[in-house]
Design an enzyme around this catalytic site. Structure first.
Site, PDB file in Angstrom:
ATOM      1  N   LEU A 191       0.836  -1.213   0.000  1.00  0.00           N
ATOM      2  CA  LEU A 191       0.000   0.000   0.000  1.00  0.00           C
ATOM      3  C   LEU A 191       0.872   1.266   0.000  1.00  0.00           C
ATOM      4  O   LEU A 191       0.344   2.377  -0.056  1.00  0.00           O
ATOM      5  CB  LEU A 191      -0.904   0.013   1.236  1.00  0.00           C
ATOM      6  CG  LEU A 191      -1.933  -1.124   1.341  1.00  0.00           C
ATOM      7  CD1 LEU A 191      -2.694  -1.032   2.660  1.00  0.00           C
ATOM      8  CD2 LEU A 191      -2.900  -1.081   0.170  1.00  0.00           C
ATOM      9  N   LYS A 195      15.115  -6.206   5.336  1.00  0.00           N
ATOM     10  CA  LYS A 195      15.462  -5.166   6.319  1.00  0.00           C
ATOM     11  C   LYS A 195      16.873  -5.357   6.911  1.00  0.00           C
ATOM     12  O   LYS A 195      17.532  -4.385   7.259  1.00  0.00           O
ATOM     13  CB  LYS A 195      14.416  -5.116   7.437  1.00  0.00           C
ATOM     14  CG  LYS A 195      13.066  -4.595   6.955  1.00  0.00           C
ATOM     15  CD  LYS A 195      12.082  -4.437   8.099  1.00  0.00           C
ATOM     16  CE  LYS A 195      10.708  -4.064   7.566  1.00  0.00           C
ATOM     17  NZ  LYS A 195       9.729  -3.831   8.631  1.00  0.00           N
ATOM     18  N   ALA A 199       9.116 -12.767  19.201  1.00  0.00           N
ATOM     19  CA  ALA A 199      10.465 -12.288  19.539  1.00  0.00           C
ATOM     20  C   ALA A 199      11.346 -12.249  18.297  1.00  0.00           C
ATOM     21  O   ALA A 199      12.541 -12.502  18.355  1.00  0.00           O
ATOM     22  CB  ALA A 199      11.076 -13.186  20.616  1.00  0.00           C
ATOM     23  N   GLY A 200      10.737 -11.911  17.156  1.00  0.00           N
ATOM     24  CA  GLY A 200      11.485 -11.805  15.895  1.00  0.00           C
ATOM     25  C   GLY A 200      11.835 -10.360  15.598  1.00  0.00           C
ATOM     26  O   GLY A 200      11.833  -9.492  16.486  1.00  0.00           O
ATOM     27  N   THR A 242       9.143 -19.892  21.247  1.00  0.00           N
ATOM     28  CA  THR A 242      10.496 -20.350  21.589  1.00  0.00           C
ATOM     29  C   THR A 242      11.005 -19.425  22.697  1.00  0.00           C
ATOM     30  O   THR A 242      11.440 -18.295  22.443  1.00  0.00           O
ATOM     31  CB  THR A 242      11.427 -20.254  20.351  1.00  0.00           C
ATOM     32  OG1 THR A 242      10.743 -20.836  19.241  1.00  0.00           O
ATOM     33  CG2 THR A 242      12.739 -20.962  20.571  1.00  0.00           C
ATOM     34  N   LYS A 288      14.372 -17.255  22.859  1.00  0.00           N
ATOM     35  CA  LYS A 288      14.484 -16.043  22.034  1.00  0.00           C
ATOM     36  C   LYS A 288      13.906 -14.831  22.755  1.00  0.00           C
ATOM     37  O   LYS A 288      14.433 -13.718  22.647  1.00  0.00           O
ATOM     38  CB  LYS A 288      13.768 -16.255  20.686  1.00  0.00           C
ATOM     39  CG  LYS A 288      14.643 -16.969  19.674  1.00  0.00           C
ATOM     40  CD  LYS A 288      13.876 -17.486  18.476  1.00  0.00           C
ATOM     41  CE  LYS A 288      13.387 -16.412  17.534  1.00  0.00           C
ATOM     42  NZ  LYS A 288      12.641 -17.016  16.386  1.00  0.00           N
ATOM     43  N   TYR A 303      -2.125  -5.833   9.329  1.00  0.00           N
ATOM     44  CA  TYR A 303      -3.367  -5.125   9.073  1.00  0.00           C
ATOM     45  C   TYR A 303      -4.268  -5.950   8.171  1.00  0.00           C
ATOM     46  O   TYR A 303      -3.841  -6.908   7.557  1.00  0.00           O
ATOM     47  CB  TYR A 303      -3.108  -3.739   8.479  1.00  0.00           C
ATOM     48  CG  TYR A 303      -2.411  -3.768   7.150  1.00  0.00           C
ATOM     49  CD1 TYR A 303      -1.027  -3.671   7.078  1.00  0.00           C
ATOM     50  CD2 TYR A 303      -3.135  -3.915   5.983  1.00  0.00           C
ATOM     51  CE1 TYR A 303      -0.390  -3.718   5.863  1.00  0.00           C
ATOM     52  CE2 TYR A 303      -2.487  -3.960   4.760  1.00  0.00           C
ATOM     53  CZ  TYR A 303      -1.117  -3.867   4.716  1.00  0.00           C
ATOM     54  OH  TYR A 303      -0.477  -3.925   3.509  1.00  0.00           O
TER      55      TYR A 303
END
Ligand code: ATR
Length: 270
Positions: free
Chosen positions: A16, A66, A128-129, A153, A156, A215
């Site tokens: 978007l 990223k 926890a990523g 997990t 992490k 979203y």
């Protein structure tokens, strides 16, 4: 003079961002050409160099690039360093600066658009990523009371909490823990992609403010929250527009009226 900006991802078809940035550019009558760039999974830096040669000076970066953008940037903002990821690149001269606007976008949406005061709140983040890592510091900066990270997990979650413990009251747990009260729950897992809600205790939802970073109409997490007497439930469209607004400001120095744009985008995708 036309400015050339764009968003890099794979996949990128449904982004978007072009629509959002067109609204921003129109508000200030700026001549900005904003394009979607489908990148191949390897050779990130070569592909960025090609865009720079074609006069692109501002880039949004989304999944799965990223970390590549983080590694490529010549200079990183504090936000980007703490997030360990870059979602915005800006070319200044020959210098590529990496910023991360995700956490600021989330905080702006909760505080300014949804009018929720974060001060003294107990917040639970599920997951926890990378998505979680990008929002921890901006949330801690709002003088919240405690931040609990729950993850399938457990190690992490504990590891991530330890990384940020110097900035505030943060702890990591397995996903089954349920022996504390919370005010706000943020779903930062990718479980919606599997059509599931994360398996946290139903107890947490009661009277809580629940926010999904994803979203769309109603994610499985949002459905769970509504079925378990949550106080208010929101998806991440506001965060998407707010993080875009922070990127736009980073490139142009102008702060768009994001509230109006959230409304327009919500209508367009309904
Ligand atoms: P992102 O960058 O979107 O955060 P990621 O780094 O791959 O993506 O992290 C995905 C997160 O969602 C992880 O915390 C993952 O839990 P694990 O660390 O246990 O893998 C979480 N996750 C994904 N699917 C999930 C599910 N069905 N239930 C609960 N957690 C899930």
């Amino acid at each position: 003079m036309t400015l050339h900006h764009g968003v890099i991802g794979n996949p990128i078809k449904h982004s978007l961002s072009p629509m959002i940035h067109e609204y921003f550019a129109n508000e200030f009558k700026l001549d900005i050409h904003y394009e979607k760039y489908l990148f191949e999974l390897n050779n990130f830096s070569e592909q960025v160099k090609q865009l720079i040669q074609n006069n692109v000076t501002g880039l949004n970066v989304t999944v799965p690039f990223k970390t590549d953008a983080f590694n490529l940037a010549d200079e990183l903002t504090e936000n980007a360093k703490l997030a360990g990821a870059v979602n915005t690149l800006k070319l200044e001269g020959r210098h590529l600066i990496g910023e991360n606007t995700d956490g600021m976008g989330l905080v702006s949406d909760i505080r300014n658009n949804l009018a929720i005061n974060l001060k003294d709140k107990i917040i639970l983040i599920v997951g926890a990523g990378g998505a979680t890592r990008g929002i921890i510091k901006p949330l801690l900066d709002e003088n919240i009371k405690e931040l609990h990270i729950l993850n399938r997990t457990e190690e992490k979650a504990i590891e991530l909490a330890a990384k940020f413990s110097q900035y505030g009251e943060v702890s990591g747990h397995g996903i089954k823990i349920d022996d504390f009260k919370v005010d706000i729950i943020i779903n930062a897992t990718s479980s919606s992609l599997d059509g599931e809600a994360p398996q946290i205790s139903d107890k947490f939802y009661q009277n809580s403010f629940c926010y999904d970073l994803m979203y769309g109409s109603q994610t499985p997490f949002m459905v769970n929250a509504l079925n378990n007497d949550a106080n208010q439930v929101f998806d991440g469209l506001g965060m998407l527009v707010e993080q875009a607004a922070k990127s736009f400001e980073f490139w142009t120095g102008k702060r768009p009226d994001s509230k109006k744009v959230i409304k327009k985008v919500r209508e367009r995708i309904a």
